[in-house]
Design an enzyme around this catalytic site. Structure first.
Site, PDB file in Angstrom:
ATOM      1  N   TYR A   1      -7.607  -1.912 -92.173  1.00  9.16           N
ATOM      2  CA  TYR A   1      -6.829  -2.674 -91.193  1.00  9.16           C
ATOM      3  C   TYR A   1      -5.426  -1.878 -91.025  1.00  9.16           C
ATOM      4  O   TYR A   1      -4.856  -1.305 -91.905  1.00  9.16           O
ATOM      5  CB  TYR A   1      -6.615  -3.885 -91.844  1.00  9.16           C
ATOM      6  CG  TYR A   1      -5.432  -4.714 -91.185  1.00  9.16           C
ATOM      7  CD1 TYR A   1      -5.920  -5.759 -90.053  1.00  9.16           C
ATOM      8  CD2 TYR A   1      -3.908  -4.657 -91.258  1.00  9.16           C
ATOM      9  CE1 TYR A   1      -5.309  -6.538 -89.373  1.00  9.16           C
ATOM     10  CE2 TYR A   1      -3.248  -5.593 -90.503  1.00  9.16           C
ATOM     11  CZ  TYR A   1      -3.772  -6.322 -89.629  1.00  9.16           C
ATOM     12  OH  TYR A   1      -2.839  -7.154 -88.891  1.00  9.16           O
TER      13      TYR A   1
ATOM     14  N   GLU B   1      -2.406  -4.001 -83.132  1.00 10.86           N
ATOM     15  CA  GLU B   1      -3.339  -4.390 -84.215  1.00 10.86           C
ATOM     16  C   GLU B   1      -4.880  -3.712 -84.029  1.00 10.86           C
ATOM     17  O   GLU B   1      -5.457  -3.957 -82.956  1.00 10.86           O
ATOM     18  CB  GLU B   1      -3.699  -5.701 -84.493  1.00 10.86           C
ATOM     19  CG  GLU B   1      -4.465  -6.046 -85.867  1.00 10.86           C
ATOM     20  CD  GLU B   1      -4.552  -7.544 -86.190  1.00 10.86           C
ATOM     21  OE1 GLU B   1      -4.258  -8.198 -86.948  1.00 10.86           O
ATOM     22  OE2 GLU B   1      -5.361  -8.148 -85.028  1.00 10.86           O
TER      23      GLU B   1
END
Ligand code: ADP
Ligand code: MG
Length: 386
Positions: free
Chosen positions: A109, A197
């Site tokens: 992530y 993101e």
């Protein structure tokens, strides 16, 4: 302003942030053509909507053959995709991203956000990326690291390595990762992003790093500096009432409650939502007509709010400063004549030309409920919906 994954990936390509090969398609035929041009399988078929959680909702699927691409494209195009981010009503899927399937070693992530508290850019990273990142944030928050970048200094070499180590990037891929993150930071700054993101960022079996998903949000207040980005806006993905309100420069946000409210000034709007809650009701929207609203804007504000079927009563709370109460009252009267007023409307007005404003309202013969002050207004509007 949000954009689709396929648009974010195009932006990534421009900044040399590696992404899988693929493109957006609008039909099953196009999906098949794109898939065969990729020249291998598996191929991934991905619903393009402005919401995450698509994988879990059945909007991201792997195909092992052209026949499967056809079946999946048929299934996903036109489906109403429900994810934890769309709400129960879901989103209609109108386009797909067809891209090359990757051999994933690990899912990581990585995101960049504006951190207002420290006035810096915060990089968040976790070795436990993928579809369960919310669980990681909830149960093992120590597995997410944060690195703060001073925007005047820019991102430093040691910070790139710090994030790389936290993600467990192997030595062979460290250089490639550093370049990726440094390019991503540049993309973030140059386009006035509020969020970028990548979940997941993957490490492939042959030690490459690649963005498998891409989410980008631009700071709407800076869009005037980026005309080319405005073209990426997809009105289909936005609340139709919010789009309509933005046409008249009204600051409007649709909420869940049943008391519509029209207020001039964002601070007063926040306070009005609080007093509605305090009186035991819930606001259906945030609507700031602005300090210097015209009577036409007031008219549009009322029309938009009354078009919302969940609104059972309206509270109009105006402090006459630059927007004088008489101008405002004229707007209300005009709106009321043109619109079918189907719910009780409570009006609280104070400030410049308040007496004239009240006179205009009372002489118009409209069925308005007059409030003496803020708490009286809140009580009256709550009584109308409870
Ligand atoms: P969402 O976050 O909306 O669920 P993602 O793009 O992250 O959508 O896709 C969900 C999952 O699907 C990923 O975590 C990854 O495991 C898998 N996936 C997505 N794209 C690819 C791809 N090109 N190759 C292989 N797997 C993929
Ligand atoms: Mg994702």
């Amino acid at each position: 302003m949000k954009i689709h994954e396929y648009q974010a990936k195009q932006l990534f390509r421009r900044y040399n942030v590696p992404v899988p090969e693929g493109s957006v398609v609008f039909s099953v035929e196009e999906a098949k053509r794109t898939a065969s041009a990729l020249g291998g399988f598996p191929v991934v078929v991905k619903a393009q909507i402005h919401a995450g959680g698509r994988g879990k909702g059945g909007g991201v699927k792997l195909a092992a053959s052209i026949n499967e691409v056809e079946t999946l494209a048929n299934e996903i195009l036109g489906m109403t995709l429900v994810t934890h981010q769309t709400g129960p009503e879901g989103r209609l899927v109108k386009k797909l991203l067809v891209e090359a399937g990757q051999l994933i070693e690990r899912e990581l992530y990585l995101s960049l956000l504006v951190d207002r508290n420290t006035a810096s850019i915060v990089i968040m990273a976790s070795p436990d990326g993928g579809m369960d990142i919310e669980q990681v944030a909830h149960k093992t928050p120590d597995r997410i690291i944060k690195v703060y970048i001073d925007p005047l200094m820019g991102i430093q070499g040691y910070q790139l390595r710090q994030v790389g180590f936290a993600l467990g990037i192997p030595g062979a891929a460290m250089k490639q990762f550093s370049t990726l993150l440094s390019n991503l930071y540049q993309l973030f700054m140059e386009n006035d992003c509020s969020m970028v993101e990548i979940n997941p960022l993957i490490l492939t079996v042959d030690d490459k790093v690649l963005a498998l998903d891409a989410k980008v949000d631009f700071d709407a207040n800076a869009l005037y500096r980026h005309q080319e980005l405005m073209e990426l806006r997809d009105l289909d993905e936005e609340d139709p009432m919010e789009v309509e309100a933005s046409r008249f420069n009204l600051n409007y946000i649709n909420l869940d409650g049943n008391v519509g409210n029209i207020v001039n000034g964002a601070g007063l709007a926040m306070a009005t939502m609080d007093i509605i809650k305090n009186a035991g009701a819930t606001p259906a929207n945030f609507m700031d007509v602005g300090g210097g609203a015209s009577s036409e804007q007031v008219e549009n504000a009322l029309r938009i709010i009354l078009a919302d079927s969940k609104v059972k009563a309206v509270l109009i709370n105006i402090f006459g400063g630059i927007l004088r109460c008489d101008i405002f009252a004229k707007g209300i009267v005009d709106a009321a004549r043109k619109t079918n007023i189907r719910v009780p409307i409570v009006v609280r007005m104070e400030g410049t030309n308040v007496e004239e404003g009240k006179k205009i309202l009372s002489q118009a013969g409209l069925n308005l409920i007059n409030a003496e002050n803020l708490s009286d207004a809140a009580q009256k509007v709550a009584a109308a919906v409870i």
